[in-house]
Write a protein that holds these residues in place. Structure first.
Motif, PDB file in Angstrom:
ATOM      1  N   LEU A 145      -0.834   2.472   1.510  1.00  0.00           N
ATOM      2  CA  LEU A 145       0.392   3.142   1.128  1.00  0.00           C
ATOM      3  C   LEU A 145       0.613   2.478  -0.642  1.00  0.00           C
ATOM      4  O   LEU A 145       1.090   3.360  -1.553  1.00  0.00           O
ATOM      5  N   VAL A 146      -0.095   1.892  -0.606  1.00  0.00           N
ATOM      6  CA  VAL A 146      -0.077   1.286  -2.723  1.00  0.00           C
ATOM      7  C   VAL A 146      -0.534   2.546  -3.326  1.00  0.00           C
ATOM      8  O   VAL A 146      -0.061   2.584  -4.302  1.00  0.00           O
ATOM      9  N   ALA A 147      -1.558   3.130  -2.652  1.00  0.00           N
ATOM     10  CA  ALA A 147      -2.001   4.595  -3.465  1.00  0.00           C
ATOM     11  C   ALA A 147      -1.135   5.246  -3.664  1.00  0.00           C
ATOM     12  O   ALA A 147      -0.966   6.033  -4.678  1.00  0.00           O
ATOM     13  N   SER A 148      -0.784   6.229  -2.701  1.00  0.00           N
ATOM     14  CA  SER A 148       0.739   7.049  -2.176  1.00  0.00           C
ATOM     15  C   SER A 148       1.483   6.945  -2.885  1.00  0.00           C
ATOM     16  O   SER A 148       1.989   7.717  -4.002  1.00  0.00           O
ATOM     17  N   PRO A 179       2.953  -7.749   8.454  1.00  0.00           N
ATOM     18  CA  PRO A 179       1.563  -8.260   8.108  1.00  0.00           C
ATOM     19  C   PRO A 179       0.577  -7.942   8.697  1.00  0.00           C
ATOM     20  O   PRO A 179       0.102  -8.038   9.885  1.00  0.00           O
ATOM     21  N   GLY A 180      -0.613  -8.347   7.945  1.00  0.00           N
ATOM     22  CA  GLY A 180      -2.211  -7.900   8.491  1.00  0.00           C
ATOM     23  C   GLY A 180      -2.138  -6.856   8.725  1.00  0.00           C
ATOM     24  O   GLY A 180      -3.569  -6.681   9.753  1.00  0.00           O
ATOM     25  N   ARG A 181      -1.929  -5.750   7.981  1.00  0.00           N
ATOM     26  CA  ARG A 181      -2.401  -4.765   8.547  1.00  0.00           C
ATOM     27  C   ARG A 181      -2.681  -4.038   6.635  1.00  0.00           C
ATOM     28  O   ARG A 181      -2.252  -3.702   5.769  1.00  0.00           O
ATOM     29  N   ALA A 182      -4.197  -4.820   6.143  1.00  0.00           N
ATOM     30  CA  ALA A 182      -4.197  -4.677   4.795  1.00  0.00           C
ATOM     31  C   ALA A 182      -4.560  -3.124   4.820  1.00  0.00           C
ATOM     32  O   ALA A 182      -3.925  -2.995   3.275  1.00  0.00           O
ATOM     33  N   ALA A 203       4.495  -4.165   0.506  1.00  0.00           N
ATOM     34  CA  ALA A 203       4.592  -5.150   1.249  1.00  0.00           C
ATOM     35  C   ALA A 203       6.102  -4.940   2.193  1.00  0.00           C
ATOM     36  O   ALA A 203       5.807  -6.031   3.603  1.00  0.00           O
ATOM     37  N   GLN A 204       6.791  -4.737   2.016  1.00  0.00           N
ATOM     38  CA  GLN A 204       8.336  -4.517   2.957  1.00  0.00           C
ATOM     39  C   GLN A 204       8.274  -3.717   3.241  1.00  0.00           C
ATOM     40  O   GLN A 204       8.150  -3.925   4.855  1.00  0.00           O
ATOM     41  N   SER A 205       7.145  -2.680   3.268  1.00  0.00           N
ATOM     42  CA  SER A 205       7.020  -1.572   4.677  1.00  0.00           C
ATOM     43  C   SER A 205       6.226  -1.303   5.739  1.00  0.00           C
ATOM     44  O   SER A 205       5.981  -0.772   6.298  1.00  0.00           O
TER      45      SER A 205
END
Length: 719
Positions: free
Chosen positions: A512-515, A503-506, A498-500
Motif C-alpha cells: 500500500l505504501v508503494a501504491s 496490524p501484523g500485515r507488513a 498504517a491506518q488502512s
C-alpha cells in the motif's frame, strides 16, 4: 482657306461637362453611393471601431488585420473614402435639386389649361355628359365647387365654331412636389451636418494647419503644441477624464495611430462622483457634480451631469459617458499557487506598474483596474469555467466531482471587490488576471475565484480555490506547499498505510505504501506518467508506455488519468481507478492534517465540511498545474479613488442635422401620403346647354383616385 476648330472644341468640352453633370445628378449614381454608405455603416457596426491594433490582430490574424487597417475599416466613419463618398453624395443630390427645382416650380405654377379636348380622351379617368347649363354658368359653378373642396382653379374661355367654350383647370396636392424638394434637401443637410460634426475639420487641421497626431505616451502637460488643437476649433468630439478633487481642461481625440489633444475654453472640476445600484448590484444611476471654471472670464458655474442630461458652456456640451478608476491605491498579497513561490505584499496605483523578480526571470506587474462592486453570472455560460479542460475517466469524475459544474439558471450575484492585473514577461507577452477579494459560495463550498485570460477578446476562466474554516486561503496554500515536499508526502503515505492496514500485515502495508507513493507522486507531478504500472493494480505493465515522456501531463488528476490509460488494460482500468481514487483521497487528507500540524493547528475532524473542502481542494490542486504563474495576487486592502469620463463635443452641425431630419420627415410624408391631382373639364356649347368632357390625372393609381373621380363626376356633371 483656314478652318477654325475653336468652336468645335468648346462644344465638345461643354458636351462632356454636360454628360458628367448628367451622371452625377442621376438617380442611379445617388443610389450607388447610398448602397456603398450602407455597406460601410454595416462594417462600422460589426467591426469595433478605434480599438488597439493588437485586438484586431488577435481577432483577424496578422495578414487580414493589416489588410483591414489599410482599408481604414477600424475607423470607417472618419476614413478618407467614406468622407469622399459623403461629399459626392452631397454634390450629386445638390445637382439633382438644382436641375429639377426650376422645373418643379414652373410646374407648380402651371394649370395646363391649354390642353386640347382630344387629349382628355387619352386619360384613364375620363367622362362625358350633357348639361342643361350654358358653358360659362357651368364653368363658374364647377369652379366654385372645386374651390370649396380645396382645389386651385383657373377658368379659360375659348372661341369655337359653335360659340364660346370654357375650360375649367384645377389642381391640388402640390405638397407632393414640395416633398421631393424637402427630402432631397434633407439628404444634403444631414450629410453636411455629418461632415461638420465628424472628423473632417480635425483631419483638415492635420492636412493644412501643421497639426500632427501624437503617437507617444507620458503626461498631457508634456505633449508639444503641434499635437494640440486650439480652443477656436469649430468642431470636435473627445473624452475628458477627471478624478475626484481635480480639474482638467484638455480632451483627448482618438485618431488612427494616436491621439490629438483638444484645449477647452474652460476646465471641469469633479467635486463628487455619484453611483447608485439596483438590489442586484447593477448600476442604476451614475452622475457627476462638477464646477466649470471659465478660463477667459474666471466665471465658475456648478452643474450636475447625468446620462442623457448634459451640461453646456461656450457652445460645448459635456456628456456623462462612463466612470473609471482615478488611480486607486491597492495592496496585493502574493499567494503561492504552484512552484516554490513565497508570499509577499506589493502596493501600487491603478494604472501603474512595478517589476517583480522570479529568480532569473523578470516579470512586470501592471495594476489594471479595481472594481468595488461586481455582479457576476455564475451560470454555465457566465464565464465561470475553470482554468483547465481535462477529459478524465468517468470513475474519477464520479468520485471527485467535476470542477466545471453545469448550471441551468442564470444566477447574478454581487461578489464584492476585485482587482485586475497583468503579468508581463521579458518578451512582452502578458496574461491578464482577475481575482476577487472575498470568497463566494458555489455548490455548497466557499471558494476564492482566481480568473485569467490570454487575450482581451476571451472571457475570464476561473480557478476555484476553497476557503478554509477561517474563510482564508491559508489552508489551501499550506496543502499546496506540503504536496511539493517529498518528506511530507512520504509521511502522509506512511500514516495512511498504517491506518488502512490491520496490524501484523507488513506485506500489505508495504504494498500500500508503494501504491500510495506512486499515486501521490503522479498527482504532485513528481513522477512521469510513462512509468511502469503500480504493483497494487495487479497489472504487469505489458501494455507499455504509449506516449513520449515530453507529452506527459505535469500532474494532478489528468496525470493520474493518463497513467491509467497508458499502463492499465481496458478490462482492469475501472478497478484500478477505484483503487487510485481511494488512495489519493486518503493520502491527501493525511497531507492536509500534516500541514496543519506543522502550522500548530488542531487536526480537522472527519465531518462533512472537511469532506467538501477536500473535494474542492483536490480539484483545485489539479487545476494549479495549468495556472501560468507561480503566484496569484489577492486584494488585501485598497483606497478607492473614482474618476468620471466625460464626452465633450462642439457640434455646430447638430442643428443642421436636426433641420435635415425634420425636412426628411416632412418630405417623405408628403411624397408617400399626398397625391398630386389635376382636373380638366371642357365645356363646349351645345344648343341651350353644354357638352362636358372631364379628365383626371394623378401621380399614383389607387382605389382612392377611382373613388374621388366618381365623386367629382357625380358632383360636377350631374346637371
Amino acid at each position: 482657306m483656314t478652318v477654325s476648330t475653336q468652336g468645335l472644341q468648346l462644344r465638345s468640352v461643354s458636351r462632356r461637362l454636360s454628360e458628367w453633370v448628367e451622371l452625377l445628378s442621376s438617380m442611379r449614381f445617388a443610389i450607388s453611393l447610398l448602397t456603398v454608405i450602407c455597406i460601410a455603416s454595416v462594417i462600422g457596426t460589426v467591426v469595433k471601431q478605434n480599438e488597439p491594433f493588437n485586438n484586431y490582430v488577435n481577432q483577424f490574424g496578422p495578414f487580414w488585420a493589416d489588410v483591414f487597417a489599410a482599408a481604414n475599416l477600424y475607423t470607417v466613419y472618419s476614413a478618407w473614402w467614406f468622407l469622399l463618398i459623403l461629399a459626392f453624395l452631397v454634390i450629386s443630390t445638390s445637382l439633382c435639386i438644382a436641375r429639377n427645382t426650376p422645373k418643379i416650380l414652373v410646374d407648380l405654377k402651371a394649370y395646363k389649361e391649354n390642353i386640347r379636348e382630344q387629349s382628355l380622351k387619352a386619360f384613364p379617368h375620363k367622362a362625358q355628359a350633357e348639361l342643361s347649363e350654358a358653358p360659362e354658368a357651368a364653368a363658374n359653378r364647377m369652379g366654385q365647387a372645386l374651390l370649396g373642396a380645396g382645389w386651385k382653379v383657373k377658368l379659360q374661355s375659348r372661341e369655337t365654331p359653335q360659340g364660346m367654350g370654357w375650360m375649367v383647370a384645377a389642381k391640388t396636392g402640390a405638397a407632393n412636389k414640395w416633398g421631393y424638394i424637402a427630402a432631397h434637401s434633407a439628404i444634403v443637410l444631414v450629410c453636411v451636418g455629418g461632415l461638420l460634426d465628424g472628423d473632417l475639420m480635425v483631419r483638415a487641421q492635420t492636412w493644412f494647419n501643421g497639426k500632427q497626431i501624437y503617437e507617444g505616451g507620458g503626461m498631457i502637460a508634456d505633449v508639444p503644441a503641434q499635437h494640440r488643437l486650439s480652443t477656436s476649433n469649430p468642431t470636435f468630439r473627445g473624452n475628458l477624464l477627471v478624478t475626484e478633487g481635480t480639474a482638467s481642461s484638455t480632451a483627448i481625440l482618438t485618431q488612427p495611430g494616436g491621439v490629438l489633444l483638444q484645449e477647452l475654453p474652460f476646465s471641469v472640476e469633479l467635486k463628487k462622483f455619484i453611483v447608485e445600484y439596483y438590489d442586484t448590484g447593477m448600476p442604476r444611476l451614475f452622475a457627476s457634480e462638477i464646477v466649470i471654471h471659465d478660463r477667459e472670464t474666471g466665471e465658475t458655474k456648478e452643474a450636475r451631469v447625468e446620462v442623457n442630461h448634459p451640461a453646456f458652456h461656450r457652445g460645448v456640451a459635456i456628456y456623462q459617458s462612463s466612470f473609471d478608476d482615478g488611480g486607486s491605491r491597492v495592496k496585493l498579497k502574493a499567494v503561492p499557487i504552484n512552484g516554490h513561490a513565497r508570499s509577499f505584499e506589493v502596493e501600487g496605483n491603478i494604472g501603474g506598474s512595478t517589476e517583480l523578480s522570479n529568480g532569473d526571470e523578470k516579470l512586470g506587474l501592471e495594476f489594471t483596474s479595481l472594481r468595488v462592486i461586481n455582479v457576476e453570472n455564475f451560470s454555465a455560460t457566465g464565464g465561470g469555467a475553470d482554468v483547465r479542460k481535462v477529459d478524465l475517466r468517468e470513475s474519477i469524475e464520479s468520485r471527485l466531482g467535476a470542477a466545471h459544474k453545469t448550471v441551468t439558471e442564470k444566477t447574478l450575484r454581487n461578489v464584492g471587490p476585485s482587482v485586475t492585473y497583468k503579468l508581463r514577461d521579458a518578451a512582452g507577452q502578458a496574461v491578464e488576471y482577475h481575482n476577487y477579494m472575498l470568497p463566494v459560495e458555489l455548490d455548497g463550498q466557499r471558494v476564492y475565484l482566481l480568473g485569467l485570460r490570454d487575450t482581451p477578446q476571451e472571457s475570464f476562466r476561473y480557478l476555484r480555490v476553497p476557503a478554509d474554516e477561517n474563510d482564508s486561503l491559508d489552508g489551501f496554500v499550506r496543502l499546496r506547499a506540503a504536496l511539493d515536499d517529498p518528506a511530507m508526502r512520504a509521511e502522509a503515505v506512511r500514516r495512511y498505510a498504517a491506518q488502512s492496514v490491520e496490524p501484523g500485515r507488513a506485506d500489505l502495508e508495504q504494498a500500500l505504501v508503494a501504491s500510495a507513493s506512486r499515486a501521490l507522486a503522479l498527482f504532485a507531478g513528481a513522477e512521469r506518467v510513462t512509468a511502469v504500472a503500480d504493483a497494487a493494480t495487479g497489472v504487469n505493465g505489458a501494455n507499455g508506455a504509449n506516449g513520449a515522456a515530453g507529452s506527459d501531463p505535469k500532474g494532478g488528476l489528468q496525470a493520474v488519468a493518463a497513467f491509467l490509460q497508458s499502463n492499465v488494460p481496458d478490462a482492469e482500468r475501472e478497478r484500478a481507478g477505484d483503487v487510485l481514487v481511494r488512495i489519493l483521497n486518503g493520502t491527501l487528507f493525511e497531507l492536509l492534517q500534516l500541514s496543519r500540524e506543522k502550522a500548530g493547528l488542531a487536526p480537522l475532524p472527519r465531518d462533512e465540511p472537511a469532506q467538501r473542502f477536500m473535494t474542492q481542494a483536490v480539484i483545485s490542486l489539479s487545476d494549479t498545474f495549468f495556472y501560468p504563474a507561480p503566484m496569484a495576487f489577492q486584494l488585501a486592502d485598497f483606497t478607492h479613488v473614482q474618476a468620471s469620463v466625460f464626452q465633450v463635443a462642439r457640434a455646430p452641425g447638430k442643428t443642421v442635422v436636426y433641420l435635415g431630419c425634420l425636412l426628411l420627415i416632412i418630405g417623405v410624408f408628403a411624397m408617400l401620403y399626398v397625391r398630386e391631382r389635376r382636373l380638366w373639364v371642357w365645356l363646349a356649347p351645345a344648343g341651350q346647354g353644354a357638352q362636358a368632357a372631364m379628365a383626371l390625372s394623378t401621380n399614383r393609381k389607387t382605389l382612392d383616385a377611382d373613388r374621388e373621380f366618381d365623386q367629382l363626376k357625380t358632383r360636377l356633371l350631374s346637371r
